[in-house]
Design a protein around this motif. Sequence first.
Motif, short mmCIF file in Angstrom:
data_model
loop_
_atom_site.label_atom_id
_atom_site.label_comp_id
_atom_site.label_asym_id
_atom_site.label_seq_id
_atom_site.Cartn_x
_atom_site.Cartn_y
_atom_site.Cartn_z
N LEU A 44 0.85 -1.20 0.00
CA LEU A 44 0.00 0.00 0.00
C LEU A 44 0.88 1.25 0.00
O LEU A 44 1.84 1.35 0.74
N SER A 45 0.54 2.17 -0.88
CA SER A 45 1.27 3.43 -0.85
C SER A 45 0.29 4.61 -0.77
O SER A 45 0.60 5.62 -0.14
N LYS A 46 -0.88 4.47 -1.37
CA LYS A 46 -1.84 5.58 -1.39
C LYS A 46 -2.88 5.48 -0.28
O LYS A 46 -3.55 6.45 0.02
N TYR A 47 -3.04 4.28 0.30
CA TYR A 47 -4.12 4.09 1.27
C TYR A 47 -3.55 3.61 2.60
O TYR A 47 -2.52 2.97 2.67
N ASP A 48 -4.30 3.91 3.62
CA ASP A 48 -3.93 3.46 4.95
C ASP A 48 -4.33 2.00 5.14
O ASP A 48 -5.40 1.58 4.65
N ALA A 49 -3.54 1.22 5.83
CA ALA A 49 -3.82 -0.21 6.05
C ALA A 49 -5.13 -0.42 6.78
O ALA A 49 -5.76 -1.48 6.65
N SER A 50 -5.59 0.55 7.54
CA SER A 50 -6.86 0.40 8.27
C SER A 50 -8.04 0.22 7.30
O SER A 50 -9.02 -0.44 7.65
N MET A 51 -7.95 0.77 6.10
CA MET A 51 -9.02 0.58 5.11
C MET A 51 -9.18 -0.90 4.77
O MET A 51 -10.29 -1.41 4.69
#
Length: 185
Positions: free
Chosen positions: A164-171
Amino acid sequence: LQRWQDYDKLTPELLERLAAEAADQLRDILATRGYFTPTVTHAMEENDGARTVRLTVEPGEPAKVSAVEIRFTGAIASGDAVDASLIGRVRKEWTLPAGATFVQTDWERAKREFVNTVSSQRYAGAELTASAAEVEPEAQRVTLTLEIDSSAVLRFGELQISGLSKYDASMVRNLWTVESGAVYD
């Protein structure tokens, strides 16, 4: 035969050989449809320089499935009530039962469906380890034998997130609904 019909150098001997091969091919085709004892004859006629090949087919009676033996190995063989239910369902839903006409495409489809049913829940690694269609042509009878190895029950592990680079892992964690250790389905 059709492919060679306009061949200028087609001799009577070559035509005879092609007709005999066509008769053999017809027998093979009929066997895939369950007709293992057909009578296929060929005759050649010549009329005003034109040659005609006539193939005559008497298919006989189709072979019927006389028995089906389905064996299970792996974890499913000594499993719980869910496994016993799955085994019962597979046997009940078998699509080429005793009494059915043996057709090669039906046999191949039944084996695929068999593996797909077992591997759709719990046993994604299931594979067909043996299959045989024992044909008794004169008796017009086929005995089917299958064995599937379920392998182990497949369970989900811990969620691992990478790339992941653009999104947070929590998503991703918020969308993931499978508990670690849950059985594959």
